[in-house]
Design an enzyme around this catalytic site. Structure first.
Site, PDB file in Angstrom:
ATOM      1  N   SER A 279      42.149  41.550  17.217  1.00  0.00           N
ATOM      2  CA  SER A 279      40.977  41.449  18.093  1.00  0.00           C
ATOM      3  C   SER A 279      39.886  40.594  17.460  1.00  0.00           C
ATOM      4  O   SER A 279      38.826  40.402  18.027  1.00  0.00           O
ATOM      5  CB  SER A 279      40.420  42.846  18.411  1.00  0.00           C
ATOM      6  OG  SER A 279      40.179  43.579  17.211  1.00  0.00           O
TER       7      SER A 279
ATOM      8  N   SER B 267      27.249  15.541  46.090  1.00  0.00           N
ATOM      9  CA  SER B 267      28.675  15.491  46.399  1.00  0.00           C
ATOM     10  C   SER B 267      29.217  14.182  45.844  1.00  0.00           C
ATOM     11  O   SER B 267      28.524  13.169  45.812  1.00  0.00           O
ATOM     12  CB  SER B 267      28.854  15.559  47.914  1.00  0.00           C
ATOM     13  OG  SER B 267      30.056  14.922  48.281  1.00  0.00           O
TER      14      SER B 267
ATOM     15  N   GLU C 254      25.529  29.664  44.754  1.00  0.00           N
ATOM     16  CA  GLU C 254      26.963  29.862  45.043  1.00  0.00           C
ATOM     17  C   GLU C 254      27.696  30.412  43.817  1.00  0.00           C
ATOM     18  O   GLU C 254      28.545  31.293  43.921  1.00  0.00           O
ATOM     19  CB  GLU C 254      27.606  28.545  45.488  1.00  0.00           C
ATOM     20  CG  GLU C 254      27.189  28.127  46.882  1.00  0.00           C
ATOM     21  CD  GLU C 254      27.741  26.758  47.258  1.00  0.00           C
ATOM     22  OE1 GLU C 254      28.382  26.657  48.304  1.00  0.00           O
ATOM     23  OE2 GLU C 254      27.542  25.791  46.503  1.00  0.00           O
TER      24      GLU C 254
ATOM     25  N   ASN D 275      37.876  53.976  13.973  1.00  0.00           N
ATOM     26  CA  ASN D 275      37.651  54.525  15.316  1.00  0.00           C
ATOM     27  C   ASN D 275      36.186  54.874  15.562  1.00  0.00           C
ATOM     28  O   ASN D 275      35.637  54.541  16.611  1.00  0.00           O
ATOM     29  CB  ASN D 275      38.539  55.752  15.525  1.00  0.00           C
ATOM     30  CG  ASN D 275      40.009  55.407  15.424  1.00  0.00           C
ATOM     31  OD1 ASN D 275      40.367  54.224  15.382  1.00  0.00           O
ATOM     32  ND2 ASN D 275      40.872  56.410  15.378  1.00  0.00           N
TER      33      ASN D 275
ATOM     34  N   LYS E 126      36.203  45.482  24.853  1.00  0.00           N
ATOM     35  CA  LYS E 126      35.240  44.514  24.331  1.00  0.00           C
ATOM     36  C   LYS E 126      35.100  43.262  25.180  1.00  0.00           C
ATOM     37  O   LYS E 126      33.993  42.906  25.600  1.00  0.00           O
ATOM     38  CB  LYS E 126      35.606  44.144  22.891  1.00  0.00           C
ATOM     39  CG  LYS E 126      35.100  45.180  21.929  1.00  0.00           C
ATOM     40  CD  LYS E 126      35.849  45.134  20.626  1.00  0.00           C
ATOM     41  CE  LYS E 126      36.192  46.527  20.164  1.00  0.00           C
ATOM     42  NZ  LYS E 126      37.116  47.269  21.033  1.00  0.00           N
TER      43      LYS E 126
ATOM     44  N   LYS F 246      24.509  14.580  50.675  1.00  0.00           N
ATOM     45  CA  LYS F 246      24.536  16.025  50.421  1.00  0.00           C
ATOM     46  C   LYS F 246      23.766  16.485  49.203  1.00  0.00           C
ATOM     47  O   LYS F 246      23.652  15.799  48.206  1.00  0.00           O
ATOM     48  CB  LYS F 246      25.987  16.504  50.292  1.00  0.00           C
ATOM     49  CG  LYS F 246      26.694  16.463  51.625  1.00  0.00           C
ATOM     50  CD  LYS F 246      27.846  17.396  51.653  1.00  0.00           C
ATOM     51  CE  LYS F 246      27.414  18.840  51.590  1.00  0.00           C
ATOM     52  NZ  LYS F 246      28.549  19.721  51.455  1.00  0.00           N
TER      53      LYS F 246
ATOM     54  N   TYR G  64      41.342  58.495  20.125  1.00  0.00           N
ATOM     55  CA  TYR G  64      41.386  57.034  20.172  1.00  0.00           C
ATOM     56  C   TYR G  64      42.766  56.540  20.570  1.00  0.00           C
ATOM     57  O   TYR G  64      43.790  57.074  20.150  1.00  0.00           O
ATOM     58  CB  TYR G  64      41.018  56.433  18.801  1.00  0.00           C
ATOM     59  CG  TYR G  64      41.109  54.915  18.796  1.00  0.00           C
ATOM     60  CD1 TYR G  64      40.039  54.148  19.218  1.00  0.00           C
ATOM     61  CD2 TYR G  64      42.289  54.271  18.430  1.00  0.00           C
ATOM     62  CE1 TYR G  64      40.122  52.759  19.265  1.00  0.00           C
ATOM     63  CE2 TYR G  64      42.383  52.877  18.470  1.00  0.00           C
ATOM     64  CZ  TYR G  64      41.294  52.128  18.888  1.00  0.00           C
ATOM     65  OH  TYR G  64      41.381  50.758  18.943  1.00  0.00           O
TER      66      TYR G  64
ATOM     67  N   THR H  16      18.179  41.414  61.766  1.00  0.00           N
ATOM     68  CA  THR H  16      19.153  42.497  61.619  1.00  0.00           C
ATOM     69  C   THR H  16      20.421  41.936  62.258  1.00  0.00           C
ATOM     70  O   THR H  16      20.337  41.178  63.239  1.00  0.00           O
ATOM     71  CB  THR H  16      18.723  43.798  62.343  1.00  0.00           C
ATOM     72  OG1 THR H  16      18.649  43.540  63.735  1.00  0.00           O
ATOM     73  CG2 THR H  16      17.372  44.314  61.836  1.00  0.00           C
ATOM     74  N   HIS H  17      21.557  42.244  61.693  1.00  0.00           N
ATOM     75  CA  HIS H  17      22.840  41.676  62.153  1.00  0.00           C
ATOM     76  C   HIS H  17      22.831  40.149  62.088  1.00  0.00           C
ATOM     77  O   HIS H  17      23.549  39.489  62.841  1.00  0.00           O
ATOM     78  CB  HIS H  17      23.177  42.104  63.583  1.00  0.00           C
ATOM     79  CG  HIS H  17      22.980  43.562  63.833  1.00  0.00           C
ATOM     80  ND1 HIS H  17      23.967  44.505  63.629  1.00  0.00           N
ATOM     81  CD2 HIS H  17      21.884  44.247  64.242  1.00  0.00           C
ATOM     82  CE1 HIS H  17      23.492  45.708  63.926  1.00  0.00           C
ATOM     83  NE2 HIS H  17      22.220  45.586  64.290  1.00  0.00           N
TER      84      HIS H  17
END
Ligand code: ARG
Length: 470
Positions: A31, A285, A298, A118, A333, A291, A325, A163-164
């Site tokens: 590790s 772009s 995003e 441990n 990790k 663009k 353990y 709303t919606h």
């Protein structure tokens, strides 16, 4: 060479082993590639442990001095870039111990007395996460401050409320932004709460059952600023609840960032045009020269997948583990590190986006709130104030809207005579009630978008975040 902290040509863990690890298994098992992240905490924990061993008379003070100076030398080597353990060191704990033995000779072999990897790894991970939580809090406040600054600049700007995702009622833009400040405040509280359970020392639980060595767990806990110690050694070495809790809190933070990201993407669209993205935070772009893309929000939206995934991964990794353990825990990790890195990065990027990456377009917002039926409820409320029962008023306004839609008109375009045909109690003051600014101003219930209410909240948050309420 595989394993074997004492090294010196031995290819085994202890004399019990006769053969070294298969090279692929050595890589699979190691590790060190990622837990080197815990180096500072491993050194801190080892210094505290060495001091405690001397204070308890397990080793001499002079030996503890040698161990601690050796550990500090490793810290210096790491800072200078000359401490670079490899796969054969397996993990950060072995790497440090092995280097200590190389630097200080046989006394180095005393460090691991009364301790196991441990309880050691559990200590390191908690110390590391506690530091990150302490760094996260001011970052969340910076983000809240960025939102608050925009809110202060837009205390008189209106934006359609949805709303919606259908236009519902106009709201004060500051009110909209302050909603995120509230969400972020809950995030801060959650991290603070998780910190309490991170801040408990497993050190001294040893492998699983405690140790016959006369150690003092309270003294290592105090030296490492832990608030207390785990009461049960089995629980101490096998508890990863804190990693799950942190990832859950980080997931909610990501949800909040992502919801705002989604709004910014929507606001920046041609269809909406409520914000302009600045060149500092938008990309072009490769094909379409016209663009300007909202890559930052995003990416934030997209990175939620990792954080939510790690939360699920951790839960799944833990759920079937018998006490105490199990090596499965090594998987905690990379998950936790990525949760932390991703949420820090997204928080920083969103802060920059809100600070200097976008500007609201009051002209577009003004046009938007004035060109729809989002003031329809206010006509109903107007009639209610003239003793018309709400449901009746609601029906009346419904038929007015229907009529307007077929005539291509807005509510404000109807003449008073026309309005009176719908209800005789309507007077010319209806037109004031219909104006978007009045629609917003009237919503003075506690927590509402009325300007006076929003001013109270702006004052409160300016005070809390230490910002001048200009
Ligand atoms: N690298 C290990 C981990 O991350 C350290 C603990 C190893 N303990 C053991 N008994 N093999 O969990």
């Amino acid at each position: 060479m595989a394993g074997g902290v004492t090294g010196g040509g031995s290819a085994t863990w202890s004399d019990r082993f006769e053969q070294g690890l298969h090279p692929a298994i050595e890589r699979f098992n190691a590790s060190i590639g990622f837990d080197i992240t815990l180096l500072q905490e491993d050194l801190d924990g080892s210094v505290a442990h060495a001091r405690m061993l001397a204070d308890c008379g397990v080793i001499d003070q002079a030996e503890a001095d040698q161990l601690c100076s050796g550990l500090e030398q490793i810290r210096a080597e790491a800072a200078a870039g000359s401490f670079n353990p490899g796969i054969d060191d397996e993990d950060v704990h072995f790497a440090v111990e092995r280097r200590l033995i190389a630097l200080r000779g046989p006394v180095g072999k005393k460090l691991h007395t009364g301790r196991s990897r441990n309880d050691q790894v559990g200590t390191d991970l908690r110390l590391w996460l506690r530091r990150r939580i302490d760094e996260l809090d001011p970052l969340v406040r910076l983000f809240q401050t960025a939102l608050l600054r925009q809110a202060l600049d837009h205390r008189n700007t209106l934006i359609p409320g949805y709303t919606h995702l259908q236009r519902a009622q106009p709201v004060c833009l500051a009110h909209h932004l302050l909603a995120y400040v509230e969400m972020l405040e809950r995030d801060r509280q959650r991290f603070e709460d998780v910190r309490k359970r991170v801040n408990c020392s497993p050190l001294g639980a040893a492998a699983l059952a405690g140790t016959p060595v006369p150690i003092n767990r309270h003294s290592t806990a105090a030296a490492l600023d832990f608030e207390g110690i785990y009461a049960n050694s089995l629980d101490a070495v096998s508890d990863r609840d804190f990693a799950v809790e942190f990832s859950a809190a980080a997931s909610l933070l990501m949800v909040h960032l992502s919801r705002l990201a989604e709004e910014v993407i929507f606001w920046a669209s041609e269809e909406c045009g409520f914000v302009r993205l600045s060149d500092r935070c938008a990309t072009g772009s490769s094909l379409m020269p016209q663009k300007k893309n909202p890559d930052v929000p995003e990416l934030v939206r997209g990175k939620c997948g990792r954080v939510f995934g790690h939360l699920q991964g951790l839960l799944t990794m833990i759920k079937g583990l018998p006490l105490a353990y199990n090596k499965d825990f090594q998987e905690d990790k990379e998950a936790l590190f990525d949760v932390v890195n991703t949420s820090f990065q997204c928080l920083e990027a969103m802060t920059i986006l809100i600070e200097e990456g976008l500007s609201f377009r009051p002209d577009r917002l003004e046009a938007a709130v004035g060109s729809d039926f989002s003031n329809a409820t206010d006509v109903a409320d107007y009639l209610v104030a003239r003793q018309v029962p709400f449901r009746e008023a609601y029906q009346i306004v419904g038929s007015v809207v229907k009529q307007c839609l077929s005539d291509g008109l807005l509510l404000r375009d109807l003449s008073l005579e026309r309005w009176r045909q719908f209800h005789p109690s309507i007077d010319a003051d209806l037109f004031d009630a219909l104006a978007p600014r009045q629609v917003v101003a009237a919503r003075l219930s506690e927590g509402g978008t009325g300007f006076a209410r929003v001013e109270e909240q702006l004052a409160l948050w300016s005070d809390r975040l230490g910002l001048a309420n200009h």
